[in-house]
Scaffold this active site. Structure first.
Site, PDB file in Angstrom:
ATOM      1  N   GLN A   1      -4.165  -5.269   7.117  1.00  0.00           N
ATOM      2  CA  GLN A   1      -5.169  -6.117   6.502  1.00  0.00           C
ATOM      3  C   GLN A   1      -5.216  -7.432   7.350  1.00  0.00           C
ATOM      4  O   GLN A   1      -6.185  -8.224   7.065  1.00  0.00           O
ATOM      5  CB  GLN A   1      -4.686  -6.544   5.015  1.00  0.00           C
ATOM      6  CG  GLN A   1      -5.132  -5.192   4.159  1.00  0.00           C
ATOM      7  CD  GLN A   1      -6.544  -4.599   4.189  1.00  0.00           C
ATOM      8  OE1 GLN A   1      -7.335  -5.247   4.386  1.00  0.00           O
ATOM      9  NE2 GLN A   1      -6.693  -3.346   3.793  1.00  0.00           N
TER      10      GLN A   1
ATOM     11  N   HIS B   1       0.738  -1.155   0.059  1.00  0.00           N
ATOM     12  CA  HIS B   1      -0.045  -0.020  -0.084  1.00  0.00           C
ATOM     13  C   HIS B   1       0.935   1.356  -0.072  1.00  0.00           C
ATOM     14  O   HIS B   1       1.876   1.158   0.473  1.00  0.00           O
ATOM     15  CB  HIS B   1      -0.850  -0.192   1.428  1.00  0.00           C
ATOM     16  CG  HIS B   1      -1.772   0.988   1.401  1.00  0.00           C
ATOM     17  ND1 HIS B   1      -1.793   2.055   1.639  1.00  0.00           N
ATOM     18  CD2 HIS B   1      -3.082   0.800   1.166  1.00  0.00           C
ATOM     19  CE1 HIS B   1      -2.800   2.944   1.637  1.00  0.00           C
ATOM     20  NE2 HIS B   1      -3.922   2.313   1.538  1.00  0.00           N
TER      21      HIS B   1
ATOM     22  N   ASP C   1       3.368  -4.392   7.821  1.00  0.00           N
ATOM     23  CA  ASP C   1       2.211  -3.712   7.665  1.00  0.00           C
ATOM     24  C   ASP C   1       1.039  -4.646   7.867  1.00  0.00           C
ATOM     25  O   ASP C   1       0.776  -5.553   6.931  1.00  0.00           O
ATOM     26  CB  ASP C   1       2.269  -3.127   6.240  1.00  0.00           C
ATOM     27  CG  ASP C   1       0.682  -2.473   6.255  1.00  0.00           C
ATOM     28  OD1 ASP C   1      -0.185  -2.457   6.871  1.00  0.00           O
ATOM     29  OD2 ASP C   1       0.825  -1.953   4.902  1.00  0.00           O
TER      30      ASP C   1
ATOM     31  N   CYS D   1      -4.804   2.402  -3.448  1.00  0.00           N
ATOM     32  CA  CYS D   1      -3.523   3.030  -2.866  1.00  0.00           C
ATOM     33  C   CYS D   1      -2.504   2.075  -3.263  1.00  0.00           C
ATOM     34  O   CYS D   1      -1.678   2.004  -2.416  1.00  0.00           O
ATOM     35  CB  CYS D   1      -3.897   3.437  -1.549  1.00  0.00           C
ATOM     36  SG  CYS D   1      -5.104   4.727  -1.353  1.00  0.00           S
TER      37      CYS D   1
ATOM     38  N   LYS E   1      -9.891  -1.362  11.078  1.00  0.00           N
ATOM     39  CA  LYS E   1     -10.241  -2.720  10.135  1.00  0.00           C
ATOM     40  C   LYS E   1     -10.564  -3.812  11.050  1.00  0.00           C
ATOM     41  O   LYS E   1     -10.368  -5.018  10.361  1.00  0.00           O
ATOM     42  CB  LYS E   1      -9.018  -2.748   9.230  1.00  0.00           C
ATOM     43  CG  LYS E   1      -8.694  -1.838   8.102  1.00  0.00           C
ATOM     44  CD  LYS E   1      -7.461  -1.854   7.317  1.00  0.00           C
ATOM     45  CE  LYS E   1      -6.958  -0.754   6.574  1.00  0.00           C
ATOM     46  NZ  LYS E   1      -7.804  -0.356   5.503  1.00  0.00           N
TER      47      LYS E   1
HETATM   48  N1  ALA Z   1      -6.388   0.606   2.946  1.00  0.00           N
HETATM   49  C1  ALA Z   1      -7.571   0.619   2.837  1.00  0.00           C
HETATM   50  C2  ALA Z   1      -7.908  -0.218   1.493  1.00  0.00           C
HETATM   51  O1  ALA Z   1      -7.155  -1.111   1.063  1.00  0.00           O
HETATM   52  C3  ALA Z   1      -8.202   1.827   2.920  1.00  0.00           C
HETATM   53  O2  ALA Z   1      -8.899   0.063   1.033  1.00  0.00           O
END
Ligand code: ALA
Length: 483
Positions: free
Chosen positions: A221, A122, A218, A440, A244
């Site tokens: 997710q 990202h 990171d 992103c 998240k």
């Molecule tokens: N990082 C978040 C996404 O992947 C906002 O949607």
């Protein structure tokens, strides 16, 4: 606890909402998750019953707020097997990564060093490093990915202080580039926010440490979907966000190994991050300053004032914290723990497998990251990297299935002849929320050779019925736009 999706759904008020006459099918959990009543209630209770600043008052409200805020820190720490002092609350994953770039990065990255990231990052795990590299004359390099959405992680770097290069193949397969400099930091996602690929982080950490590099993970997710044990992983830095994980927005976490955090200068300066101010009445004592790592003095009249930074973790939490949201985040984690991460993982894996099967049965669909689709080939130990040669094809049950230790509940795809934004717009007419665009992650889309993808991402409350609605919605879009 028995996993019951119907009773879980009842705890999320927003899931009762209708949009355009249809009940919401929320398939955009990688962007942000919805919040259960318990989390919303925690926010309300804070403001109704004990709203006060923390660490500052001796009145009852302040004591209660402080106690609950620090209890939330302990909950977060236990969730990833860290010590509470190693948990820094920030605004979000992005701020956590920037904190490391500004403090550890500025103190440790030098001209000629290499910061290594991957093509599947990202932008939050690329841009802070790019800025740091520019400032320091260092270099940001990216490990490539195959068209199947897995890393080609062949890392070759000379060990610091040694003349001969040490060759490290992180996964012991694939061909990669030879890096001329010294890799000081590996910045890598645990789970791709586009492909859902889960990187084999334990092995990668081991190899990065062998090469003398620190590693930042990171986990934005992965944190709500897979368990993280920072001690077992021997992770240096881990960043993730509350929003998240069924918690409120505005709260991020930075885990850092205690010795690293202790050696780092503060990030933001202000209230609550100073333990004491030492006013020296005679002359300025530079050794003392160095010992304190303060490096700063403020002249008030003729008296130099020397700050002593607060203990961990408060050294990194300047100013009034996001008290209510941190407390509610603690509730979100307890909620996940009560339902059970393993139960959630199993449910989401079933949904992802079902979605793969249904989407693959459609005409004109391309699903990116075929690690999810061709698992037996990719699971084989020592198998060569595929280099994107193989066409995606789904292995039906009994012929392999999906390896969900290598894939999270995120799928990116395109439908022939339909732009992802158009698809998302049509699906929204039926109250099916997905995300479209580059998410992103422009370098990743460049590697895939497409400007945009449609993305569905599942959470604990999603159902196979919602996936059926998604598939029907795609068919409608195909009728309208593609065929
Ligand atoms: N990082 C978040 C996404 O992947 C906002 O949607």
């Amino acid at each position: 606890m028995r996993f019951n999706v119907a009773s879980i759904r009842k705890q999320f008020p927003i899931l009762r909402r209708k949009i355009n006459g249809h009940v919401l099918a929320y398939l955009d959990n990688a962007s942000t998750t919805q919040k259960p009543e318990r989390v919303i209630r925690a926010l309300k209770q804070y403001y109704e019953r004990y709203n006060a600043n923390i660490h500052r008052g001796i009145h009852t409200l302040s004591e209660e707020a402080t106690e609950k805020y620090e209890a939330a820190r302990k909950t977060v720490a236990a969730f990833i097997n860290a010590e509470p002092e190693e948990i820094i609350f920030t605004r979000n994953t992005t701020e956590s990564i920037n904190l490391v770039a500004y403090t550890w990065g500025r103190a440790n990255i030098k001209k000629g060093d290499i910061i290594l990231a991957t093509e599947m990052e990202h932008h939050s795990n690329l841009l802070p490093w790019q800025a740091l590299a520019k400032e320091k004359g260092a270099e940001l390099r990216m490990m490539k990915i195959t068209k199947d959405g897995v890393l080609i992680p062949h890392l070759t770097s000379p060990l610091k202080g040694e003349g001969s290069p040490l060759s490290l193949s992180l996964l012991r397969r694939g061909q990669g580039e030879v890096f001329a400099g010294y890799v000081k930091l590996l910045a890598i996602t645990h789970m791709s926010n586009v492909l859902g690929t889960i990187n084999p982080i334990k092995e990668i950490i081991k190899q990065a440490h062998k090469a003398g590099a620190k590693i930042l993970i990171d986990a934005a997710q992965s944190a709500a979907h897979t368990s993280l044990d920072v001690k077992a992983l021997d992770a240096d830095f881990v960043a993730f966000s509350s929003h998240k994980m069924y918690g409120p927005t505005g709260v991020g976490v930075l885990y850092g190994k205690r010795e690293l955090l202790e050696a780092m200068p503060p990030f933001l300066y202000g209230g609550d991050m100073v333990k004491a101010i030492e006013a020296k009445s005679d002359r300025y004592d530079t050794c003392h300053v160095r010992r304190l790592m303060a490096g700063a003095r403020i002249m008030t009249g003729i008296i130099p004032v020397i700050p002593v930074w607060n203990d961990l973790p408060w050294k990194f939490e300047a100013g009034t914290s996001n008290i209510a949201d941190v407390i509610a985040f603690g509730e979100a984690i307890k909620f996940i723990q009560e339902i059970g991460l393993e139960n959630i993982q199993k449910h989401e894996a079933e949904l992802t497998e079902y979605a793969l099967e249904k989407l693959n049965a459609l005409r004109g669909i391309t699903i990116y990251g075929s690690q999810a689709i061709t698992p037996p080939r990719l699971q084989a130990p020592g198998a060569p990297a595929t280099g994107g040669q193989a066409a995606p094809s789904y292995n039906k049950r009994g012929q392999g299935g999906v390896n969900f230790s290598l894939h999270g509940p995120i799928l990116a795809f395109n439908v022939k002849g339909i732009h992802a934004h158009d698809l998302a717009t049509i699906l929204n007419d039926y109250s099916i929320a997905i995300r479209s665009g580059h998410h992103c992650a422009i370098p990743l889309h460049q590697a895939l050779g497409v400007p945009a993808t449609a993305r569905v991402s599942f959470g604990m409350y999603n159902t196979k019925g919602e996936i059926d609605r998604l598939v029907e919605g795609i068919k409608v879009a195909q009728k309208l736009l593609a065929y």
